[in-house]
Design a protein around this motif. Structure first.
Motif, mmCIF file in Angstrom:
data_model
loop_
_atom_site.group_PDB
_atom_site.id
_atom_site.type_symbol
_atom_site.label_atom_id
_atom_site.label_comp_id
_atom_site.label_asym_id
_atom_site.label_seq_id
_atom_site.Cartn_x
_atom_site.Cartn_y
_atom_site.Cartn_z
ATOM 1 N N ILE A 30 0.849 -1.208 0.000
ATOM 2 C CA ILE A 30 0.000 0.000 0.000
ATOM 3 C C ILE A 30 0.879 1.250 0.000
ATOM 4 O O ILE A 30 0.568 2.243 -0.668
ATOM 5 N N LYS A 31 2.010 1.221 0.724
ATOM 6 C CA LYS A 31 2.939 2.362 0.725
ATOM 7 C C LYS A 31 3.427 2.652 -0.690
ATOM 8 O O LYS A 31 3.508 3.804 -1.116
ATOM 9 N N GLN A 32 3.709 1.555 -1.421
ATOM 10 C CA GLN A 32 4.162 1.725 -2.795
ATOM 11 C C GLN A 32 3.065 2.342 -3.656
ATOM 12 O O GLN A 32 3.323 3.219 -4.485
ATOM 13 N N LYS A 33 1.836 1.856 -3.489
ATOM 14 C CA LYS A 33 0.729 2.385 -4.277
ATOM 15 C C LYS A 33 0.453 3.846 -3.949
ATOM 16 O O LYS A 33 0.037 4.614 -4.825
ATOM 17 N N LEU A 34 0.678 4.234 -2.678
ATOM 18 C CA LEU A 34 0.429 5.614 -2.267
ATOM 19 C C LEU A 34 1.618 6.510 -2.549
ATOM 20 O O LEU A 34 1.543 7.722 -2.372
ATOM 21 N N GLY A 35 2.742 5.902 -2.962
ATOM 22 C CA GLY A 35 3.931 6.690 -3.310
ATOM 23 C C GLY A 35 4.644 7.249 -2.101
ATOM 24 O O GLY A 35 5.271 8.317 -2.191
ATOM 25 N N LEU A 36 4.556 6.556 -0.958
ATOM 26 C CA LEU A 36 5.223 7.022 0.260
ATOM 27 C C LEU A 36 6.691 6.606 0.248
ATOM 28 O O LEU A 36 7.059 5.552 -0.282
ATOM 29 N N GLY A 37 7.515 7.429 0.817
ATOM 30 C CA GLY A 37 8.934 7.115 0.895
ATOM 31 C C GLY A 37 9.223 6.068 1.956
ATOM 32 O O GLY A 37 8.359 5.692 2.758
ATOM 33 N N LYS A 38 10.472 5.597 1.970
ATOM 34 C CA LYS A 38 10.854 4.547 2.935
ATOM 35 C C LYS A 38 10.750 5.043 4.379
ATOM 36 O O LYS A 38 10.414 4.278 5.284
#
Length: 614
Positions: A594-602
């Motif tokens: 979901i972090k990847q889909k939302l474009g959140l950084g590490k």
């Protein structure tokens, strides 16, 4: 020798002859073509071709029929072209040219369908019946004959009807179906009597004589025996009355059959029967002398004459007749082996009975040799038939598959059309829905703006009202917090309820006395699942899911949204795993996805991001 003659009679009865009418007989001269129009020439050429065919001049028949086809196609007279092609099919069937037979029968059907006339289709179906008759496919012979007769119900042609019934009669002689042999021979005669084609009529009388022969063998009634010679005499009377209109082969065949009738059904001492038999056999031999492909009929007549010479103990004449028949049959380029085998067998028997064992052995060896050649010939013909049958079935299957493909393509076309219509309607609905929401949102925004202005004015002039509004605002926030707690509680209660139901189902699934599955299904219908939770969250945070989907760089699934809702409600990984019935590891992996889909950084925390939303 009786057996020899009878086998040849059955063979020749199976030959379907006659096509030209008495009215056209005066025109059956090549010089008459010059006086005809282009439209009328194809019909006359086809009649000339049939005349050559029934007299076994197949080369001339093919040339005339091909000329007829060319002229008919040129003038777009597809009905006459179909008739000419059907004539060619008959020739190729007679000469056992199976490859040409198949090709021409298919062309006949194609041209007949192009003509779009019942009579043309009837001829096309008749041509198909001739093809399948040549390759011994009795079922399809019957099928196409019946289809041809059905077309004739729309446009009656007594000549073609007689030919189709004759073919059905000949087909049923193979099975010794006495009832059908009688029925179709009678129907063929009824149709032939409505024409002025005396050759065709003669063949139908011969067919009825064969039917009477079947009847006599089955019942031994004298009436049927007398009917045999009655119908054969009808042919001979027609020939005397209309000698130009009846083929010599047809007349000779009736004479041979008459001679065989007296040979088989009258005693050796009946001099009148003997005289009649010799007269008919001699007439047949004389009529066919010098005729193209007349050897089989002549051999049959010589066989009858040799039988009477044998009864008179005239050994010289007996041998002379048999030797003449043998010499005549061996002079053929491709002899008719059935007749030839019977002749050499009769010669072997004759020499054995008279003590000439050397010649008896010689002709017995020839009988063996011709039997082997007959076997090889039959094998070669069967191989050709099988090859044509294979190609025919292959083509029929290809046509069937093509029709199925066309049907599927049509269905697919309708499906795509339906999808297109549904998509257009869906787009229209979506556009109208969006337009309505946009208009409502603008009206709402305008209303809020007016209310805000009014509130500002109110605040300027009424400080007490401002304080009251502030107090109401605090109360509203308190209620919102309370609703958040209720959402989480309701969600936990919902998931717990599901878990309990799953456990009950697993423990009691084998209990036949309690319909747990029914209780389970009814209970599930009462639950709103995640959609209810989603609805409740939207009531508190209306823009939570919309903001989430707007922020997402890839489409979020229902499970993704559900996990985001749990994280927003500040649930830990363990609790989420229990509620979603998955392992904690899977929850962590889903959070990472979901972090990847939302474009959140590490370094950005998904939980904090979601809790800050709304």
């Amino acid at each position: 020798m009786k057996h020899l003659v009878f086998k040849n009679i059955v063979l020749f009865i199976g030959i379907l002859t006659a096509c030209y009418t008495a009215q056209a007989q005066s025109l059956l001269d090549s010089t008459a073509l010059d006086n005809l129009s282009e439209q009328d020439k194809p019909a006359l050429l086809t009649q000339l071709a049939e005349r050559y065919r029934i007299n076994a001049n197949y080369t001339a028949a093919i040339i005339k029929a091909q000329n007829s086809v060319s002229l008919a196609i040129k003038t777009k007279n597809f009905t006459e072209a179909t008739k000419a092609y059907a004539m060619l099919v008959n020739v190729y069937a007679n000469t056992k040219q199976f490859a040409l037979l198949k090709k021409t029968s298919d062309t006949t059907l194609s041209i007949g369908q192009k003509a779009k006339q019942p009579i043309a289709l009837a001829y096309a179906y008749y041509a198909q019946a001739l093809f399948y008759n040549a390759i011994d496919n009795n079922e399809l012979v019957t099928k196409y004959c019946q289809m041809g007769l059905k077309m004739l119900e729309k446009k009656y042609d007594p000549y073609l009807a007689a030919k189709i019934y004759y073919l059905l009669y000949a087909l049923n002689t193979r099975w010794n179906d006495i009832k059908s042999v009688n029925r179709y021979a009678q129907k063929a005669l009824e149709s032939a009597l409505k024409t002025t084609d005396y050759n065709l009529l003669s063949n139908c009388y011969i067919a009825l004589s064969v039917a009477a022969d079947y009847n006599f063998i089955a019942t031994k009634r004298e009436l049927y025996r007398d009917s045999i010679i009655y119908y054969l005499n009808k042919v001979q009377d027609l020939y005397k009355q209309y000698p130009r209109y009846i083929a010599r082969k047809t007349y000779a065949l009736s004479c041979v059959n008459s001679a065989d009738f007296y040979l088989r059904y009258f005693s050796d001492t009946d001099e009148a029967a003997k005289a009649n038999a010799i007269r008919y056999a001699s007439t047949a031999n004389k009529v066919m002398t010098g005729m193209l492909n007349g050897e089989e009929i002549r051999a049959s007549s010589l066989g009858i004459l040799s039988e009477y010479a044998k009864r008179d103990k005239n050994l010289v004449m007996t041998e002379g007749y048999l030797q003449e028949a043998y010499s005549m049959m061996t002079s053929q380029q491709t002899p008719y082996y059935y007749t030839l085998i019977n002749i050499v067998t009769a010669l072997a028997t004759f020499y054995e009975q008279n003590g000439n064992y050397v010649k008896a052995l010689e002709f017995q060896k020839k009988a063996t040799e011709y039997n082997n050649k007959l076997f090889d010939q039959k094998q070669a013909l069967n191989a050709q038939k099988l090859e044509v049958q294979y190609e025919t079935e292959k083509k029929n299957n290809e046509v069937k598959l093509l029709k199925q493909s066309e049907k599927y393509a049509q269905q697919q076309k309708y499906l795509y059309f339906g999808i297109t219509i549904a998509s257009i309607l869906g787009l229209i609905f979506m556009f109208r829905s969006y337009h309505f929401r946009l208009r409502y949102s603008l009206q709402r925004e305008k209303q809020l703006h007016l209310e805000k202005q009014d509130a500002e004015l109110q605040m300027k002039f009424e400080k007490e009202e401002q304080a009251r509004l502030k107090a109401e605002q605090l109360l509203l926030e308190s209620q919102q917090q309370q609703l958040l707690k209720e959402v989480m509680a309701n969600q936990l209660q919902l998931e717990h309820k599901k878990e309990m139901l799953f456990q009950i189902k697993e423990k009691l699934s084998d209990n036949n006395q309690l319909n747990i599955n029914k209780i389970w299904n009814e209970e599930l219908l009462l639950d709103n699942d995640f959609e209810e939770a989603k609805f409740q969250i939207q009531q508190v945070h209306p823009e939570f899911f919309s903001q989430l989907n707007q922020r997402a760089q890839q489409k979020l699934t229902s499970l993704d949204l559900k996990l985001c809702a749990y994280l927003h409600l500040k649930m830990d990984t363990k609790k989420i795993a229990q509620l979603m019935h998955i392992e904690a590891k899977s929850v962590r992996m889903s959070r990472y996805r979901i972090k990847q889909k939302l474009g959140l950084g590490k370094d950005e925390d998904l939980k904090l991001f979601l809790q800050d939303m709304g």
